[in-house]
Design an enzyme around this catalytic site. Structure first.
Site, short mmCIF file in Angstrom:
data_model
loop_
_atom_site.label_atom_id
_atom_site.label_comp_id
_atom_site.label_asym_id
_atom_site.label_seq_id
_atom_site.Cartn_x
_atom_site.Cartn_y
_atom_site.Cartn_z
N LYS A 171 4.57 -17.86 -1.02
CA LYS A 171 4.69 -17.49 -2.42
C LYS A 171 5.23 -16.06 -2.48
O LYS A 171 4.50 -15.10 -2.27
CB LYS A 171 3.32 -17.59 -3.12
CG LYS A 171 3.39 -17.53 -4.65
CD LYS A 171 3.51 -16.11 -5.12
CE LYS A 171 3.63 -16.00 -6.62
NZ LYS A 171 4.05 -14.63 -7.03
N GLY A 223 -0.75 -6.75 -0.67
CA GLY A 223 -0.66 -6.34 -2.06
C GLY A 223 -1.81 -5.43 -2.44
O GLY A 223 -2.33 -4.68 -1.61
N SER A 224 -2.21 -5.52 -3.70
CA SER A 224 -3.18 -4.57 -4.25
C SER A 224 -4.62 -5.01 -3.99
O SER A 224 -4.91 -6.19 -3.77
CB SER A 224 -2.97 -4.44 -5.76
OG SER A 224 -3.37 -5.62 -6.43
N THR A 280 -6.02 -7.60 -6.69
CA THR A 280 -5.56 -8.97 -6.43
C THR A 280 -6.26 -9.55 -5.21
O THR A 280 -6.63 -10.73 -5.20
CB THR A 280 -4.04 -8.99 -6.23
OG1 THR A 280 -3.40 -8.47 -7.40
CG2 THR A 280 -3.54 -10.40 -5.98
N ALA A 281 -6.49 -8.74 -4.20
CA ALA A 281 -7.19 -9.21 -3.00
C ALA A 281 -8.60 -9.67 -3.34
O ALA A 281 -9.09 -10.66 -2.78
CB ALA A 281 -7.23 -8.11 -1.95
N GLU A 314 -3.70 -7.19 3.84
CA GLU A 314 -3.12 -5.87 4.02
C GLU A 314 -2.96 -5.26 2.64
O GLU A 314 -2.15 -5.72 1.83
CB GLU A 314 -1.76 -5.94 4.72
CG GLU A 314 -1.13 -4.57 4.93
CD GLU A 314 0.36 -4.64 5.15
OE1 GLU A 314 1.04 -3.65 4.81
OE2 GLU A 314 0.85 -5.67 5.64
N CYS A 374 3.50 1.07 1.52
CA CYS A 374 2.03 1.14 1.59
C CYS A 374 1.56 2.15 2.62
O CYS A 374 0.51 2.77 2.47
CB CYS A 374 1.45 -0.24 1.88
SG CYS A 374 2.03 -0.97 3.44
N GLU A 430 -3.83 4.96 -5.34
CA GLU A 430 -2.47 4.69 -4.88
C GLU A 430 -1.51 4.65 -6.06
O GLU A 430 -1.70 3.89 -7.01
CB GLU A 430 -2.42 3.36 -4.12
CG GLU A 430 -1.06 3.07 -3.52
CD GLU A 430 -1.05 1.76 -2.73
OE1 GLU A 430 -0.50 1.76 -1.62
OE2 GLU A 430 -1.57 0.76 -3.24
#
Length: 487
Positions: A181, A234-235, A238-239, A256, A289, A384
């Site tokens: 995705k 990602g963020s 979202t994780a 990650e 990142c 971040e």
């Protein structure tokens, strides 16, 4: 050309999903926009639960045969995919630059060659993956790596194809099937990867690509009971949602996540080197990142460090990423640009001083920014930004430098500039980070473990660590006298 094909800088890109070896269109689409000038690239098939279910079903159906395929044959096909990438480096580079705004010169010279290397490395690592047998009271222990099953790989927009293939290559090498995705802000090169993989002879259903919004199809993918592994870059927010979604099936995760990495500059450092490392943090318009966004500089050299940094940073050329002379391109999306500007405006309102930058430019471009006079507990130091925004703080002692470096919820990376090898050893041993660079930055080897500590991630990938994640690692113990009745 068909109604489902875009022409991007002269390259044909199919806008449909790739499921079970076929192109599949959705009833709805979403608009893909170039960050270079805000122009519409085209309409992309917008996945729903129907397409995600079909993709997982295709991956499940293809899994037994692919898992049973010999290591040598899997490696051969991965090398064939790498060959296909290398033949299309120029096409992949211009499409991805158009789609996400990163520098074309970087895509040509570094990023797309790394995409091919991702496949070659894991193909070769597969062939030498082994653990020496060992004895326990005369019994033989044999370690093996069994394919786990269908994997869902959710990838970011800042380095779309490189980070996608960093996951796809080891998952396929391990004998798994994949549902990829890609990020909705940069979906195009994932579609081209599907074409390249099919041309290389990857069997139908082994790689599937589903496009769309994570908010609409993410849960359907990550909560699916037939999915055996989930890898996400990602963020942190979202994780958390992915972890909650996967929890019902206890699906293993590799995450990650974000970073707020420090660059520690000690008084004994080569200041020219330290400044070069510092300016390098503006790479990809700060959308990296691993970037060392927090400068921690010994107070005795901060004035000279800042003077040299300003000279070098203000000489950077910002503009169209397709121009070979450009050093900094645009930020990916108006929403991201607004987020970056909000961080800076709030920081300045709270007392920060813009040494350079601190403002938006035309279009989706943000001026390279360095903020001084920032408090350790301030938002701009702790959160971040993911843009060309850096902060400057000072320290008086080595102990204070380490304390400040570790004083965030993240732990992805750190960079140390020092001329003293003993200091380097002391400091790096105390830093909370998955990767530490000493007098260098962004030197990456695929055989090294990669991941973050604290809120920067869960797990490690790279080399054997990737196979440990994408496989069910098995130990078989055999008795010494079990064959006396054989034959």
């Amino acid at each position: 050309m068909t109604e489902h094909t875009l022409t991007v800088a002269g390259v044909a890109v199919d806008t449909r999903h790739w499921i079970g070896g076929e192109r599949v269109a959705s009833l709805e689409t979403f608009t893909d926009v170039s960050p270079i000038d805000g122009s519409t690239i085209g309409e992309i098939s917008r996945g729903t639960a129907t397409e995600t279910a079909a993709a997982v079903a295709a991956a499940k159906a293809a899994f037994p045969a692919w898992a049973a395929t010999s290591r040598a044959e899997r490696a051969r096909i991965l090398h064939a995919i790498a060959d296909g990438v290398e033949k299309r480096i120029e096409e992949l580079a211009i499409v991805e630059t158009t789609d996400n705004g990163a520098l074309l010169r970087s895509h040509r010279r570094g990023v797309m060659p790394r995409v091919a290397h991702n496949f070659r490395f894991f193909a070769d690592w597969l062939l030498k993956l082994d653990h020496e047998d060992f004895e326990t009271r005369g019994h033989t222990n044999h370690v093996s790596w069994d394919p786990a099953g269908p994997c869902v790989l959710i990838t970011p927009w800042n380095a779309p194809l490189m980070l996608a293939t960093w996951k796809v290559a080891p998952a396929l090498a391990a004998g798994n099937t994949v549902v990829l995705k890609p990020a909705e802000w940069s979906p195009l090169t994932a579609s081209l990867l599907a074409d390249i993989a099919a041309e290389a002879g990857l069997p139908a259903g082994v790689l599937n690509v589903v496009q769309g919004y994570g908010s609409e199809i993410g849960d359907a993918l990550t909560s699916h009971p037939d999915v055996r592994r989930i890898s996400f870059t990602g963020s942190v927010p979202t994780a958390r949602r992915i972890a909650e979604s996967a929890a019902g099936n206890l699906t293993p995760l590799s995450l990650e996540l974000g970073g707020k990495s420090p660059l520690l500059v000690f008084a004994d450092a080569d200041l020219d080197l330290a400044v070069d490392l510092a300016v390098e943090q503006y790479d990809n318009a700060g959308q990296v990142c691993l970037a060392a966004t927090r400068f921690l500089v010994d107070e005795s050299v901060v004035e000279e460090f800042t003077r040299r940094f300003v000279l070098k940073a203000t000489a950077l050329r910002q503009g169209d990423p397709r121009d070979e002379a450009t050093d900094i391109g645009p930020n990916i999306h108006p929403r991201q640009l607004e987020k970056i500007d909000g961080f800076v405006r709030r920081a300045i309102a709270a007392g920060a001083r813009a040494v350079i930058g601190g403002h938006r430019k035309d279009g989706q471009y943000y001026a390279p920014t360095l903020l001084a006079d920032v408090a350790q507990d301030s938002e701009i130091v702790q959160e971040e930004v993911f843009g060309p925004v850096l902060t400057l703080q000072t320290f008086a002692t080595e102990e204070e430098a380490v304390r400040l470096a570790n004083d965030t919820r993240f732990g992805l990376a750190a960079t140390v500039a020092t001329g003293d090898p003993e200091r380097a050893e002391r400091v790096t041993s105390q830093l909370v980070a998955g990767t530490v660079w000493v007098n260098c930055f962004f030197v990456r080897d695929l055989q090294a473990p990669f991941g973050g500590s604290r809120h920067s991630g869960v797990g490690r990938e790279g080399g054997t660590w990737s196979f440990d994640f994408y496989c069910d690692v098995k130990n078989t113990v055999t008795a010494p006298n079990g064959w006396k009745n054989h034959g």
